[in-house]
Design a protein around this motif. Structure first.
Motif, mmCIF file in Angstrom:
data_model
loop_
_atom_site.group_PDB
_atom_site.id
_atom_site.type_symbol
_atom_site.label_atom_id
_atom_site.label_comp_id
_atom_site.label_asym_id
_atom_site.label_seq_id
_atom_site.Cartn_x
_atom_site.Cartn_y
_atom_site.Cartn_z
ATOM 1 N N GLY A 42 -1.742 23.513 35.631
ATOM 2 C CA GLY A 42 -2.911 23.781 34.807
ATOM 3 C C GLY A 42 -3.344 25.235 34.780
ATOM 4 O O GLY A 42 -4.348 25.563 34.169
ATOM 5 N N LYS A 43 -2.600 26.136 35.415
ATOM 6 C CA LYS A 43 -3.006 27.537 35.494
ATOM 7 C C LYS A 43 -2.017 28.481 34.814
ATOM 8 O O LYS A 43 -2.123 29.692 34.956
ATOM 9 C CB LYS A 43 -3.172 27.960 36.964
ATOM 10 C CG LYS A 43 -4.209 27.159 37.718
ATOM 11 C CD LYS A 43 -5.582 27.409 37.155
ATOM 12 C CE LYS A 43 -6.618 26.633 37.938
ATOM 13 N NZ LYS A 43 -7.964 26.841 37.461
ATOM 14 N N ASN A 44 -1.036 27.942 34.068
ATOM 15 C CA ASN A 44 -0.088 28.816 33.377
ATOM 16 C C ASN A 44 -0.785 29.554 32.244
ATOM 17 O O ASN A 44 -1.769 29.085 31.698
ATOM 18 C CB ASN A 44 1.106 28.006 32.852
ATOM 19 C CG ASN A 44 0.704 26.929 31.878
ATOM 20 O OD1 ASN A 44 -0.155 26.088 32.174
ATOM 21 N ND2 ASN A 44 1.328 26.929 30.716
ATOM 22 N N ALA A 54 -1.890 27.552 26.889
ATOM 23 C CA ALA A 54 -2.215 27.930 28.260
ATOM 24 C C ALA A 54 -2.851 26.751 28.987
ATOM 25 O O ALA A 54 -3.492 25.890 28.376
ATOM 26 C CB ALA A 54 -3.177 29.108 28.254
ATOM 27 N N GLY A 55 -2.637 26.679 30.290
ATOM 28 C CA GLY A 55 -3.269 25.655 31.108
ATOM 29 C C GLY A 55 -2.667 24.277 30.974
ATOM 30 O O GLY A 55 -3.308 23.288 31.306
ATOM 31 N N THR A 56 -1.432 24.181 30.494
ATOM 32 C CA THR A 56 -0.845 22.865 30.259
ATOM 33 C C THR A 56 0.273 22.491 31.231
ATOM 34 O O THR A 56 0.859 21.424 31.093
ATOM 35 C CB THR A 56 -0.286 22.763 28.830
ATOM 36 O OG1 THR A 56 0.660 23.820 28.637
ATOM 37 C CG2 THR A 56 -1.396 22.865 27.799
ATOM 38 N N ILE A 67 3.124 32.944 34.111
ATOM 39 C CA ILE A 67 1.870 33.675 34.188
ATOM 40 C C ILE A 67 2.208 35.146 33.996
ATOM 41 O O ILE A 67 3.317 35.585 34.311
ATOM 42 C CB ILE A 67 1.116 33.456 35.519
ATOM 43 C CG1 ILE A 67 1.983 33.820 36.720
ATOM 44 C CG2 ILE A 67 0.621 32.019 35.631
ATOM 45 C CD1 ILE A 67 1.235 33.776 38.048
ATOM 46 N N ALA A 68 1.286 35.901 33.451
ATOM 47 C CA ALA A 68 1.497 37.329 33.250
ATOM 48 C C ALA A 68 1.073 38.067 34.515
ATOM 49 O O ALA A 68 -0.024 37.847 35.030
ATOM 50 C CB ALA A 68 0.686 37.821 32.058
ATOM 51 N N LEU A 69 1.956 38.909 35.011
ATOM 52 C CA LEU A 69 1.711 39.694 36.221
ATOM 53 C C LEU A 69 2.067 41.150 35.953
ATOM 54 O O LEU A 69 2.864 41.439 35.061
ATOM 55 C CB LEU A 69 2.578 39.179 37.374
ATOM 56 C CG LEU A 69 2.324 37.757 37.861
ATOM 57 C CD1 LEU A 69 3.347 37.379 38.925
ATOM 58 C CD2 LEU A 69 0.921 37.649 38.429
ATOM 59 N N PRO A 70 1.524 42.067 36.751
ATOM 60 C CA PRO A 70 1.939 43.463 36.610
ATOM 61 C C PRO A 70 3.446 43.590 36.834
ATOM 62 O O PRO A 70 4.009 42.900 37.692
ATOM 63 C CB PRO A 70 1.162 44.186 37.716
ATOM 64 C CG PRO A 70 -0.017 43.304 37.973
ATOM 65 C CD PRO A 70 0.479 41.899 37.742
ATOM 66 N N LYS A 71 4.098 44.438 36.037
ATOM 67 C CA LYS A 71 5.548 44.614 36.143
ATOM 68 C C LYS A 71 5.949 44.904 37.581
ATOM 69 O O LYS A 71 5.291 45.668 38.278
ATOM 70 C CB LYS A 71 6.020 45.742 35.235
ATOM 71 C CG LYS A 71 6.111 45.318 33.808
ATOM 72 C CD LYS A 71 6.780 46.363 32.949
ATOM 73 C CE LYS A 71 6.880 45.807 31.536
ATOM 74 N NZ LYS A 71 7.411 46.776 30.609
ATOM 75 N N GLY A 72 7.018 44.247 38.009
ATOM 76 C CA GLY A 72 7.536 44.431 39.358
ATOM 77 C C GLY A 72 6.992 43.448 40.368
ATOM 78 O O GLY A 72 7.533 43.318 41.458
#
Length: 87
Positions: A42-44, A54-56, A67-72
């Motif tokens: 539920g947190k994607n 999102a959230g599915t 999920i989107a994260l800072p590169k690296g």
């Protein structure tokens, strides 16, 4: 007449401020990467093989949810990958 000039200047300033904020958001998005297989249920942020919302994610660490994260950052998380399943 003076009130119209003040209103016009305020409107121009607001448009310029929005344009600058939009530019900063694009730069921030460029510094992010999709990290698959690490999202909690539920947190994607978006996208799975069965959904584009999102959230599915139905379970923790679904391989096709990201999920989107800072590169690296994704490479530092056990089980995280920047490649979607099947790539």
């Amino acid at each position: 007449m003076r009130d119209h000039n003040t209103l016009a200047r305020s409107a121009v300033a607001a448009v310029l401020a929005l344009g600058l904020a939009g530019g900063a958001a694009s730069v921030a998005a460029a510094d992010m990467e999709k990290c698959y297989g690490v999202a909690k249920a539920g947190k994607n942020d978006c996208q799975t093989a069965n959904s584009s919302c999102a959230g599915t994610a139905k379970e923790d660490r679904m391989a096709d949810a990201f999920i989107a994260l800072p590169k690296g950052s994704c490479d530092k998380i056990a089980g995280g990958t920047t490649k979607a399943p099947g790539q």
